[in-house]
Motif scaffolding. Structure first.
Motif, PDB file in Angstrom:
ATOM      1  N   ASN A 301       0.805  -1.228   0.000  1.00 55.37           N
ATOM      2  CA  ASN A 301       0.000   0.000   0.000  1.00 55.37           C
ATOM      3  C   ASN A 301       0.835   1.273   0.000  1.00 55.37           C
ATOM      4  O   ASN A 301       0.357   2.336  -0.421  1.00 55.37           O
ATOM      5  CB  ASN A 301      -0.932   0.017   1.213  1.00 55.37           C
ATOM      6  CG  ASN A 301      -2.108  -0.937   1.062  1.00 55.37           C
ATOM      7  OD1 ASN A 301      -2.575  -1.169  -0.057  1.00 55.37           O
ATOM      8  ND2 ASN A 301      -2.577  -1.492   2.164  1.00 55.37           N
ATOM      9  N   THR A 302       2.073   1.179   0.462  1.00 55.59           N
ATOM     10  CA  THR A 302       2.924   2.362   0.583  1.00 55.59           C
ATOM     11  C   THR A 302       4.159   2.199  -0.284  1.00 55.59           C
ATOM     12  O   THR A 302       4.797   1.139  -0.268  1.00 55.59           O
ATOM     13  CB  THR A 302       3.345   2.572   2.049  1.00 55.59           C
ATOM     14  OG1 THR A 302       2.175   2.679   2.860  1.00 55.59           O
ATOM     15  CG2 THR A 302       4.181   3.830   2.203  1.00 55.59           C
ATOM     16  N   ALA A 303       4.499   3.234  -1.019  1.00 54.66           N
ATOM     17  CA  ALA A 303       5.666   3.181  -1.898  1.00 54.66           C
ATOM     18  C   ALA A 303       6.952   3.005  -1.094  1.00 54.66           C
ATOM     19  O   ALA A 303       7.072   3.477   0.037  1.00 54.66           O
ATOM     20  CB  ALA A 303       5.753   4.445  -2.748  1.00 54.66           C
ATOM     21  N   GLY A 304       7.904   2.343  -1.723  1.00 53.55           N
ATOM     22  CA  GLY A 304       9.199   2.156  -1.104  1.00 53.55           C
ATOM     23  C   GLY A 304      10.057   3.403  -1.180  1.00 53.55           C
ATOM     24  O   GLY A 304       9.786   4.335  -1.949  1.00 53.55           O
ATOM     25  N   TRP A 305      11.105   3.410  -0.367  1.00 57.32           N
ATOM     26  CA  TRP A 305      12.056   4.530  -0.307  1.00 57.32           C
ATOM     27  C   TRP A 305      13.412   4.022  -0.761  1.00 57.32           C
ATOM     28  O   TRP A 305      13.975   3.100  -0.187  1.00 57.32           O
ATOM     29  CB  TRP A 305      12.134   5.045   1.122  1.00 57.32           C
ATOM     30  CG  TRP A 305      13.030   6.223   1.297  1.00 57.32           C
ATOM     31  CD1 TRP A 305      14.343   6.216   1.638  1.00 57.32           C
ATOM     32  CD2 TRP A 305      12.667   7.595   1.141  1.00 57.32           C
ATOM     33  NE1 TRP A 305      14.836   7.503   1.701  1.00 57.32           N
ATOM     34  CE2 TRP A 305      13.827   8.367   1.403  1.00 57.32           C
ATOM     35  CE3 TRP A 305      11.486   8.252   0.810  1.00 57.32           C
ATOM     36  CZ2 TRP A 305      13.840   9.752   1.348  1.00 57.32           C
ATOM     37  CZ3 TRP A 305      11.504   9.636   0.748  1.00 57.32           C
ATOM     38  CH2 TRP A 305      12.653  10.365   1.024  1.00 57.32           C
ATOM     39  N   THR A 306      13.960   4.623  -1.801  1.00 55.00           N
ATOM     40  CA  THR A 306      15.254   4.241  -2.349  1.00 55.00           C
ATOM     41  C   THR A 306      16.029   5.493  -2.734  1.00 55.00           C
ATOM     42  O   THR A 306      15.452   6.596  -2.743  1.00 55.00           O
ATOM     43  CB  THR A 306      15.092   3.353  -3.601  1.00 55.00           C
ATOM     44  OG1 THR A 306      14.736   4.174  -4.722  1.00 55.00           O
ATOM     45  CG2 THR A 306      14.036   2.266  -3.410  1.00 55.00           C
ATOM     46  N   PRO A 307      17.309   5.379  -3.063  1.00 58.85           N
ATOM     47  CA  PRO A 307      18.026   6.561  -3.561  1.00 58.85           C
ATOM     48  C   PRO A 307      17.380   7.201  -4.777  1.00 58.85           C
ATOM     49  O   PRO A 307      17.433   8.419  -4.944  1.00 58.85           O
ATOM     50  CB  PRO A 307      19.413   5.997  -3.906  1.00 58.85           C
ATOM     51  CG  PRO A 307      19.577   4.824  -2.992  1.00 58.85           C
ATOM     52  CD  PRO A 307      18.210   4.220  -2.879  1.00 58.85           C
ATOM     53  N   LEU A 308      16.745   6.393  -5.617  1.00 59.25           N
ATOM     54  CA  LEU A 308      16.080   6.935  -6.801  1.00 59.25           C
ATOM     55  C   LEU A 308      14.821   7.712  -6.426  1.00 59.25           C
ATOM     56  O   LEU A 308      14.540   8.773  -6.985  1.00 59.25           O
ATOM     57  CB  LEU A 308      15.732   5.825  -7.781  1.00 59.25           C
ATOM     58  CG  LEU A 308      16.906   5.237  -8.571  1.00 59.25           C
ATOM     59  CD1 LEU A 308      16.456   4.019  -9.368  1.00 59.25           C
ATOM     60  CD2 LEU A 308      17.506   6.272  -9.497  1.00 59.25           C
TER      61      LEU A 308
END
Length: 312
Positions: A301-308
């Motif tokens: 349900n929640t977007a991931g967090w990455t350097p991009l």
């Protein structure tokens, strides 16, 4: 129990098996529709249509993969004992291969902070007779290092962990999470730790905090984070591996844990060993999971967090 509005997974969501495609480790989404993953011999691509092709062979026993904010692929190479980066023109840049003249054990996983500094773990699984990495007293070290520029490397964690595996910097550079997974020794740590991270990229002394403990099960491997700060940790085992690991309480899958250490949800994966996961898809709301050569996916349900995503 989570309320519907706070649920991590959509109602009824189950992991989907995308096939035995050599997905042993290191899933990484490039932000353009392609997933990269590794096994001992090659780095493989899976495009948005599901087509599979080889990206690099040999892979130098690549494990951890990660795209930086500029879209460059970074690789932990176990066989060559180094961390490298592939430039847009195809050149390979060696980011780290030695510390104080000693070769690394076997770089395993990596993460990046908002300043572009790279942190990587350096455990050794398997044979240990050629290990060089030691402290000032001659003791072996399986810790964590920071790369400020190619060849400029600092050890930031030594004996604060037993055998560092997955690593992750939190969204605002407040914390460094470290998976401490010594699965070759009975009673050794299988824990996820959190360390305070200073602005200069060093660890706050005395800040180590236990987030989650897998006890005598298979401990934590890869770690990822979503935009709400929830941790997604590959761990557990479906079939026991005596005398080292049990499968009684902590089954194989992805453990979704709050920053405070509360288990929020669990994604069961029936194939051992569940090694890592990565967010991807056009909205970063698909979690890809590597396990024993198989690749899995599940919506979240929640977007991931990455350097991009940080860059955009």
């Amino acid at each position: 129990m989570l309320q519907a509005a706070d649920a991590v997974l959509p109602a009824g969501a189950k992991p989907r098996n995308l096939g035995s495609v050599g997905a042993g480790e290191g899933p990484a989404w490039d932000g353009k529709g392609t997933l990269y993953f590794t096994d001992e011999h090659r780095i493989t691509l899976r495009d948005s249509t599901g087509q599979i092709r080889i990206f690099r062979e040999p892979s130098n026993d690549g494990s951890g993969l990660l795209f930086d904010s500029q879209g460059r692929l970074m690789i932990c190479e176990g066989a060559t004992r180094r961390v490298t980066r592939i430039e847009p023109d195809g050149r390979t840049i060696v980011l780290a291969d030695r510390y104080q003249g000693m070769r690394f054990n076997s770089p395993n996983d990596l993460t990046i902070d908002s300043k572009g500094r790279i942190y990587f773990s350096d455990p050794r699984y398997g044979r240990r007779d050629d290990m060089e990495m030691r402290d000032e007293h001659g003791q072996l070290v399986e810790g964590v290092y920071r790369i400020d520029a190619p060849g400029k490397v600092t050890r930031i964690i030594g004996h604060e962990v037993d055998r560092a595996n997955g690593v992750l910097v939190s969204q605002r550079d407040e914390y460094l999470y470290v998976a401490d997974n010594d699965n070759n020794n009975v009673g050794a740590p299988r824990k996820l730790w959190r360390f305070g991270l200073r602005p200069d990229g060093s660890i706050e002394p005395g800040s180590r905090k236990l987030v989650f403990d897998w006890r005598n099960g298979r401990g934590p491997d890869g770690v990822k984070i979503d935009r709400e700060g929830r941790l997604y940790v590959a761990a557990g085992l479906n079939k026991p591996n005596p005398p080292y690991e049990t499968a009684d309480k902590f089954k194989g899958g992805v453990y979704i844990i709050s920053p405070e250490g509360k288990l929020l949800d669990f994604i069961p994966i029936p194939v051992d060993e569940v090694t890592n996961c990565a967010f991807g898809g056009p909205d970063w709301k698909t979690l890809f999971i590597t396990a024993g050569g198989t690749l899995w996916s599940i919506p979240v349900n929640t977007a991931g967090w990455t350097p991009l995503t940080r860059a955009n």
